[in-house]
Design a protein around this motif. Structure first.
Motif: not given
Length: 386
Positions: A174-181, A206-209, A241-244
């Protein structure tokens, strides 16, 4: 979440207090160094163990790994939050590992980029190889781990987390990609990466913020939405996955609230209340659904099942009491090395009047933990009554 609430979380969980009047130091982890042959350098990392890790009654437990990039920034608050959320059963208890930086631009960028000034971009795959082939095997050898691994990254770290997710092979789940550049991923580059995505990626979560970048917000959000929607369109079914989007958080303030939401998103439903479980079939199906979504088997937590079982055992309804045995038995099946599980099952059999089964399970508990005074006393007491 209001920013002041976020600051309170950081204060409570993220700050190491150097001195306490009565008890000395309060520490949240330990620091170590490993020499990497792949990177040809020494790398430092910090490890925080769950509260239960050192308890004798939990010596059979094994834990997932949470790998935190930019460890000097995020290790302390994430360790505190993870420990607390694991303790209350919201998520599984986990071992948290924070990686200290040497060169972020080298280690977190997967692609070589030509710029007017010389740069060291493009070492992302080497850094992932260090994590997967050197550090994590060492952690697996030294700690009681299960091979379920989560990668947390913010900004360039989020870029690396996304890249790892999209690779054909990775040992992360699993992955937490927080405000990825994604500044280096123009439309053409992103399309090529999406075309190369294999079905293996969709076995991961995968979770994107996305943070609010003010005047530059549309461009930042568009890149995140474009990638997420493209991945979603490639998957036949409910995309894992989720995008927030966080309207009230910027690039610097978003990591901790996004981590909280993201780790909850991964383990959505894991913290089900014992009050909401009526029967064994419902509980089993609930955790089968979680396991299917995460492509990994997560058994119902022992503490949750124990609480359900005791609540039914103490019921005045005889039908509910009979259900209790099923739950106690489930715990001994899922956690066969737990002396407490067999002790509880022995107590349940005793209360329903099955003395021989009670003795059998108390004795099993004693074989797992000869110092269990409760089980020893019960065996002696029940044998006298036979």
């Amino acid at each position: 979440m209001h920013k002041y609430h976020l600051l309170l979380i950081l204060f409570l969980f993220g700050i190491r207090q150097a001195k306490s009047q009565d008890t000395g130091n309060i520490e949240i982890g330990s620091t170590y160094t490993i020499h990497s042959s792949i990177l040809d350098e020494d790398r430092s990392y910090w490890v925080s163990l769950p509260e239960s890790y050192g308890n004798p009654e939990s010596s059979y437990k094994e834990y997932p790994l949470l790998i935190v990039l930019d460890g000097s920034s995020f290790f302390h608050p994430i360790s505190g939050m993870t420990n607390y959320m694991g303790r209350i059963g919201r998520i599984p208890e986990m071992i948290v590992v924070g990686i200290q930086n040497v060169s972020r631009t080298r280690d977190f960028t997967p692609d070589k980029i030509v710029t007017t000034r010389e740069n060291d971009f493009g070492g992302g795959d080497n850094f992932l190889a260090f994590l997967e082939e050197e550090l994590i095997p060492k952690l697996d050898q030294e700690y009681r781990t299960v091979p379920y691994r989560i990668l947390f990254g913010h900004s360039l770290g989020g870029l690396l987390a996304t890249h790892a997710y999209m690779k054909e092979n990775t040992i992360f789940n699993s992955f937490l990609a927080i405000d990825p550049s994604f500044g280096s991923w123009d439309a053409e580059t992103m399309d090529k990466k999406l075309e190369a995505v294999s079905p293996n990626s969709f076995k991961r979560y995968i979770y994107f913020a996305t943070a609010n970048w003010g005047k530059r917000n549309i461009r930042n959000r568009d890149r995140h939405v474009r990638l997420f929607e493209s991945l979603n369109s490639k998957y036949d079914g409910v995309f894992p996955g989720k995008l927030e989007y966080f309207e009230n958080e910027d690039h610097s303030s978003v990591p901790m609230i996004a981590f909280h939401n993201g780790i909850n998103s991964i383990f959505d439903g894991y913290g089900i209340s014992y009050r909401d479980v009526d029967n064994l079939e419902q509980l089993t199906q609930h955790f089968q659904d979680i396991s299917q979504r995460l492509s990994w088997t997560f058994a119902p937590p022992e503490s949750l099942v124990n609480r359900i079982a005791y609540s039914k055992l103490q019921s005045r309804n005889e039908a509910e009491k009979s259900k209790a045995l099923e739950f106690f038995i489930l715990n001994t099946e899922n956690y066969p090395d737990s002396y407490n599980g067999f002790d509880s099952l022995g107590e349940a059999y005793e209360l329903v009047g099955n003395t021989s089964k009670a003795i059998e399970n108390y004795e099993k508990s004693l074989s797992l933990n000869p110092t269990n005074g409760h089980a020893k006393a019960k065996v002696d007491e029940l044998k006298k009554k036979e």
